[in-house]
Design an enzyme around this catalytic site. Structure first.
Site, PDB file in Angstrom:
ATOM      1  N   HIS A  14     -20.825 -35.653 -19.888  1.00 20.59           N
ATOM      2  CA  HIS A  14     -21.677 -34.471 -20.046  1.00 20.59           C
ATOM      3  C   HIS A  14     -21.143 -33.642 -21.198  1.00 20.59           C
ATOM      4  O   HIS A  14     -20.068 -33.904 -21.736  1.00 20.59           O
ATOM      5  CB  HIS A  14     -21.760 -33.656 -18.740  1.00 20.59           C
ATOM      6  N   CYS A  23     -15.525 -27.926 -24.015  1.00 21.22           N
ATOM      7  CA  CYS A  23     -16.512 -28.557 -23.122  1.00 21.22           C
ATOM      8  C   CYS A  23     -17.905 -28.636 -23.757  1.00 21.22           C
ATOM      9  O   CYS A  23     -18.801 -29.272 -23.202  1.00 21.22           O
ATOM     10  CB  CYS A  23     -16.577 -27.833 -21.778  1.00 21.22           C
ATOM     11  N   HIS A  27     -17.941 -35.390 -23.426  1.00 16.68           N
ATOM     12  CA  HIS A  27     -16.746 -35.876 -22.754  1.00 16.68           C
ATOM     13  C   HIS A  27     -17.138 -36.390 -21.371  1.00 16.68           C
ATOM     14  O   HIS A  27     -18.259 -36.179 -20.919  1.00 16.68           O
ATOM     15  CB  HIS A  27     -15.673 -34.780 -22.637  1.00 16.68           C
ATOM     16  N   HIS A  29     -15.892 -37.478 -17.124  1.00 17.13           N
ATOM     17  CA  HIS A  29     -15.022 -37.189 -15.985  1.00 17.13           C
ATOM     18  C   HIS A  29     -15.141 -38.309 -14.963  1.00 17.13           C
ATOM     19  O   HIS A  29     -16.154 -39.006 -14.891  1.00 17.13           O
ATOM     20  CB  HIS A  29     -15.439 -35.890 -15.275  1.00 17.13           C
ATOM     21  N   HIS A  72     -22.070 -43.762 -14.331  1.00 17.84           N
ATOM     22  CA  HIS A  72     -22.128 -44.243 -15.704  1.00 17.84           C
ATOM     23  C   HIS A  72     -23.377 -43.737 -16.423  1.00 17.84           C
ATOM     24  O   HIS A  72     -24.046 -44.481 -17.142  1.00 17.84           O
ATOM     25  CB  HIS A  72     -22.016 -45.767 -15.763  1.00 17.84           C
ATOM     26  N   GLU A 114     -14.799 -31.560 -10.385  1.00 14.35           N
ATOM     27  CA  GLU A 114     -14.975 -32.003 -11.777  1.00 14.35           C
ATOM     28  C   GLU A 114     -13.689 -32.617 -12.319  1.00 14.35           C
ATOM     29  O   GLU A 114     -13.719 -33.573 -13.083  1.00 14.35           O
ATOM     30  CB  GLU A 114     -15.407 -30.820 -12.644  1.00 14.35           C
TER      31      GLU A 114
END
Length: 128
Positions: A14, A23, A27, A29, A72, A114
């Protein structure tokens, strides 16, 4: 009163378009989230005797949502501003629509992790 949770995980990217820090960059997570149920009556008969509800019933509802929308994937294709808060609301709402009425009354909250040190818990002001 009993409170139980079932935790799930998925991998997704995201970026936060309004963020003024790193952010804002693309990137990813290793996301985790916990679906929390709460109630005071345990099942009195059948295969769930002594349980608020069987964890496998939660998995049967949540795993298809993960496969279809989250794992994914790029979360910006799902949410305009995919913050942990927005994802928690999305998860709660989508899980709530898939639950049978008896379980819907037990749905308490969704906690989105997150990172390993950052989490957000959402529950509606008025529960179903």
């Amino acid at each position: 009163m009993f409170r139980l949770g079932k935790t799930f995980s998925f991998e997704a990217s995201h970026q936060l378009p309004h963020h003024d820090g790193k952010c804002a960059n693309l990137h990813g997570h290793s996301w985790r989230f916990t679906v929390v149920f709460e109630g005071d009556l345990l099942q009195r008969e059948g295969s769930e005797t002594g349980m608020l509800l069987d964890y496998s019933r939660i998995s049967a509802i949540v795993k298809p949502l993960i496969a279809e929308y989250l794992d994914h994937r790029h979360l910006n294709n799902l949410l305009l501003n995919p913050t942990s808060e927005a994802l928690a609301v999305w998860l709660y709402d989508h899980i709530a629509t898939e639950l049978p009425h008896g379980l819907l009354a037990l749905l308490h909250s969704v906690i989105v992790h997150e990172t390993c040190t950052s989490e957000c818990e959402y529950w509606p002001t008025r529960r179903p």
